[in-house]
Design an enzyme around this catalytic site. Structure first.
Site, PDB file in Angstrom:
ATOM      1  N   HIS A 186       0.846  -1.209   0.000  1.00  8.02           N
ATOM      2  CA  HIS A 186       0.000   0.000   0.000  1.00  8.02           C
ATOM      3  C   HIS A 186       0.872   1.246   0.000  1.00  8.02           C
ATOM      4  O   HIS A 186       2.017   1.209   0.477  1.00  8.02           O
ATOM      5  CB  HIS A 186      -0.951   0.010   1.207  1.00  8.02           C
ATOM      6  CG  HIS A 186      -0.267   0.211   2.524  1.00  8.02           C
ATOM      7  ND1 HIS A 186      -0.094   1.460   3.089  1.00  8.02           N
ATOM      8  CD2 HIS A 186       0.292  -0.661   3.389  1.00  8.02           C
ATOM      9  CE1 HIS A 186       0.522   1.332   4.258  1.00  8.02           C
ATOM     10  NE2 HIS A 186       0.781   0.051   4.456  1.00  8.02           N
ATOM     11  N   ASP A 227       6.486   2.285   6.135  1.00  7.98           N
ATOM     12  CA  ASP A 227       5.098   1.796   6.094  1.00  7.98           C
ATOM     13  C   ASP A 227       4.325   2.552   5.019  1.00  7.98           C
ATOM     14  O   ASP A 227       3.650   3.508   5.301  1.00  7.98           O
ATOM     15  CB  ASP A 227       4.466   1.986   7.477  1.00  7.98           C
ATOM     16  CG  ASP A 227       3.069   1.420   7.605  1.00  7.98           C
ATOM     17  OD1 ASP A 227       2.615   0.763   6.676  1.00  7.98           O
ATOM     18  OD2 ASP A 227       2.427   1.656   8.644  1.00  7.98           O
ATOM     19  N   ASP A 267       4.677  -5.642   4.583  1.00  6.21           N
ATOM     20  CA  ASP A 267       4.121  -4.451   5.234  1.00  6.21           C
ATOM     21  C   ASP A 267       4.250  -4.614   6.751  1.00  6.21           C
ATOM     22  O   ASP A 267       3.282  -4.466   7.483  1.00  6.21           O
ATOM     23  CB  ASP A 267       2.655  -4.296   4.817  1.00  6.21           C
ATOM     24  CG  ASP A 267       2.007  -3.060   5.421  1.00  6.21           C
ATOM     25  OD1 ASP A 267       2.749  -2.153   5.831  1.00  6.21           O
ATOM     26  OD2 ASP A 267       0.763  -3.023   5.489  1.00  6.21           O
ATOM     27  N   HIS A 302       3.801   4.996  12.112  1.00  7.54           N
ATOM     28  CA  HIS A 302       2.677   5.822  12.603  1.00  7.54           C
ATOM     29  C   HIS A 302       3.144   6.893  13.590  1.00  7.54           C
ATOM     30  O   HIS A 302       2.320   7.641  14.105  1.00  7.54           O
ATOM     31  CB  HIS A 302       1.586   4.979  13.290  1.00  7.54           C
ATOM     32  CG  HIS A 302       0.948   3.982  12.385  1.00  7.54           C
ATOM     33  ND1 HIS A 302      -0.249   3.370  12.672  1.00  7.54           N
ATOM     34  CD2 HIS A 302       1.319   3.501  11.179  1.00  7.54           C
ATOM     35  CE1 HIS A 302      -0.569   2.537  11.692  1.00  7.54           C
ATOM     36  NE2 HIS A 302       0.383   2.597  10.783  1.00  7.54           N
ATOM     37  N   GLU A 348      -5.074   1.113   3.009  1.00  8.09           N
ATOM     38  CA  GLU A 348      -4.715   0.124   4.036  1.00  8.09           C
ATOM     39  C   GLU A 348      -4.795   0.705   5.439  1.00  8.09           C
ATOM     40  O   GLU A 348      -5.275   0.051   6.371  1.00  8.09           O
ATOM     41  CB  GLU A 348      -3.291  -0.397   3.770  1.00  8.09           C
ATOM     42  CG  GLU A 348      -2.904  -1.610   4.596  1.00  8.09           C
ATOM     43  CD  GLU A 348      -2.305  -1.300   5.966  1.00  8.09           C
ATOM     44  OE1 GLU A 348      -2.203  -2.220   6.781  1.00  8.09           O
ATOM     45  OE2 GLU A 348      -1.943  -0.130   6.233  1.00  8.09           O
ATOM     46  N   GLU A 349      -4.314   1.922   5.578  1.00  5.35           N
ATOM     47  CA  GLU A 349      -4.221   2.499   6.930  1.00  5.35           C
ATOM     48  C   GLU A 349      -5.590   2.770   7.550  1.00  5.35           C
ATOM     49  O   GLU A 349      -5.692   3.018   8.744  1.00  5.35           O
ATOM     50  CB  GLU A 349      -3.398   3.795   6.908  1.00  5.35           C
ATOM     51  CG  GLU A 349      -1.931   3.604   6.492  1.00  5.35           C
ATOM     52  CD  GLU A 349      -1.091   2.830   7.510  1.00  5.35           C
ATOM     53  OE1 GLU A 349      -1.644   2.365   8.522  1.00  5.35           O
ATOM     54  OE2 GLU A 349       0.107   2.681   7.281  1.00  5.35           O
ATOM     55  N   ASP A 391      -0.678   4.410   0.842  1.00 10.95           N
ATOM     56  CA  ASP A 391      -1.273   5.456   1.680  1.00 10.95           C
ATOM     57  C   ASP A 391      -0.505   5.479   2.997  1.00 10.95           C
ATOM     58  O   ASP A 391       0.220   4.535   3.327  1.00 10.95           O
ATOM     59  CB  ASP A 391      -2.770   5.199   1.928  1.00 10.95           C
ATOM     60  CG  ASP A 391      -3.042   3.880   2.632  1.00 10.95           C
ATOM     61  OD1 ASP A 391      -2.427   2.869   2.240  1.00 10.95           O
ATOM     62  OD2 ASP A 391      -3.845   3.846   3.586  1.00 10.95           O
TER      63      ASP A 391
END
Ligand SMILES: CC(C)C[C@H](N)C(=O)NCC(=O)O
Length: 494
Positions: free
Chosen positions: A118, A151, A214, A463, A185-186, A120
């Site tokens: 991903h 990520d 991931d 994150h 995804e997030e 995003d």
């Protein structure tokens, strides 16, 4: 085989020499193209492809276009798949970002590997405490800092570069490779499971193996991951007066929504991390002696981990319990309260409407639909006891199941050989506490073997502020993927 022969003859007639597989040539190619790879990551990180912020949706769609263009430039058979719309909280209906698929090779004599990733990212602002601009990739001491670096932008690029290295050297790809790259995804991979289901007999018909990169290692030792937790994400909203009030003028006259909200949130989890919602822990699979023995052997230094995240004391004082609670027990995290005062200064408001956001990580054999009811009933029960005139609404926004696989198969053996070849060590077999929403869908809907092959470092800060990937992990990770494709080609058909 006939097809391979014909291709080789045609290429020879065109004067294109097909080079025999040489791992050294491929890794030399990666080393020589390091700077280009870093620049590509810089371009990708500069796009604020935050899937949780609807105002960034155009940027996210631009990001998908950049992925498409890159794969088209490599002569893949590329499609932009429309996955429909989502309805926002305020009722607006907006388009979901396209999913990019690409196919490299359709030789039926070869295995087909589908790479999922991903592009995003989670939100990031300099004011959150970043030391560098989150959207300007910055290298410090061999680490590449930027939102989405680990990520999951660098791993997706590493996969692309792995395929590109083979083609740039006129080396035949040892397997057919398909890419499936998404942009939600997030926030729970909204729309992707419908696409996977509809493509089961199309895009997935010839896929033998699915690989996901991931996630990260647990220490400095490379790893293969065999489980991820799922996630149930909730909004709990308490609404009171028709607008915000003055805590001096009105304080004492009203039952405050924020006090109600904090009161019910406090009923979710004890100070020592025990989940207090009746029934939630009941479905959790027993923690077996066999599992404990596996965890004992994991190369994980609690002190290194403790100091890397900067806390005084961890929740558990032994490795087995700590890993178990990071990987295979549910946890509750309270993420934030929308509507609450959170700026600088001393505003003395009574917020009229506040919405708490919290999530419960899911493990085998929990079921999100059951958890939704348990949480909703529990919060309403606790709220009722407060006899508040305010209104409570509880809603589950994301409900994703956990994923767990058996590592005793040819795919994980191929992963082990690939790691050994690049890093000269046996990989660690680990589980992951985070969630990859589509993993379980892949398992249930396609029935294909799945492997998680991480290249992120244990301290990449996903994150968080100052997310990074090391140049080492990015480059050696690219070599790992090159090696993995080669190793998968040696898997014997059953
Ligand atoms: C470490 C995770 C599996 C990485 C993944 N991209 C992620 O962040 N998923 C969302 C989550 O909240 O776990």
């Amino acid at each position: 085989m006939k097809c391979v022969f014909v291709c080789v003859v045609v290429l020879a007639m065109l004067g294109v020499r097909v080079q025999a597989f040489s791992f050294n040539d491929l890794t030399d190619y990666v080393d020589k193209h390091q700077e280009e790879y870093v620049e590509a990551l810089r371009d990708w990180v500069s796009i604020e492809s935050d899937s949780s912020d609807i105002t960034k949706r155009a940027e996210l769609q631009r990001m998908m276009g950049v992925v498409e263009e890159k794969l088209r430039g490599m002569k893949g058979n590329v499609s932009m798949m429309d996955i429909g719309t989502e309805t926002l909280e305020d009722g607006r209906v907006v388009a979901l970002p396209s999913v990019v698929t690409a196919v490299f090779g359709d030789d039926e004599n070869k295995h087909t590997v589908c790479v999922y990733g991903h592009v995003d990212v989670q939100p990031a602002r300099r004011e959150d405490g970043w030391t560098t601009d989150p959207y300007n990739l910055t290298e410090i001491n061999g680490n590449l800092y930027g939102r989405g670096a680990s990520d999951n932008k660098a791993p997706v690029l590493a996969w692309i570069h792995a395929v590109e290295a083979y083609t740039a050297l006129n080396m035949e790809l040892p397997v057919n490779v398909k890419f499936l790259i998404e942009g939600m995804e997030e926030t729970g991979s909204n729309g992707l499971d419908v696409l996977v289901e509809s493509q089961r007999d199309a895009f997935f018909f010839d896929v033998d193996y699915i690989v996901i990169s991931d996630c990260g290692w647990q220490s400095t030792r490379p790893a293969l991951t065999y489980g991820t937790r799922g996630n149930c994400y909730f909004y709990a909203q308490v609404e009171g007066p028709k607008q915000d009030l003055h805590s001096g003028v009105d304080g004492g006259a009203v039952i405050e929504p924020m006090s109600d909200l904090i009161g019910i949130l406090n009923s979710l989890i004890s100070a020592s991390g025990q989940i207090l919602i009746p029934g939630v822990a009941d479905a959790v699979a027993d923690f077996t002696e066999e599992e404990k023995k596996i965890y004992e052997k994991v190369d994980f230094d609690m002190e290194t981990y403790r100091s890397s995240i900067g806390v005084e004391r961890l929740m558990y004082d032994n490795k087995v319990d700590l890993l178990a609670h990071m990987w295979r027990f549910p946890t509750i995290s309270i993420h934030g309260i929308e509507g609450a005062f959170c700026g600088f200064g001393t505003k003395t408001v009574i917020p009229a409407k506040v919405t708490a956001k919290f999530s419960i990580r899911q493990v085998p054999n929990m079921n999100p639909a059951v958890v939704e009811k348990q949480v909703t009933d529990h919060l309403h029960g606790v709220f009722q006891q407060r006899k508040s005139p305010n209104k409570l609404k509880v809603k589950m926004i994301i409900g994703v199941k956990p994923w767990l696989t058996d590592t005793k198969n040819a795919l994980y053996e191929a992963g082990k050989r690939a790691v050994k070849k690049v890093f000269s060590v046996e990989p660690e077999l680990i589980r992951e506490g985070g969630t990859i929403p589509i993993a379980r869908t892949f398992q249930d809907m396609t029935g294909k073997d799945i492997i998680m092959l991480p290249i992120g470092g244990f301290d990449d800060g996903l994150h968080s502020q100052n997310e990074k990937i090391s140049r080492y992990n990015y480059m050696e990770g690219t070599k790992l993927f090159i090696s993995f494709l080669h190793e998968v080609s040696h898997i014997k058909n059953n």
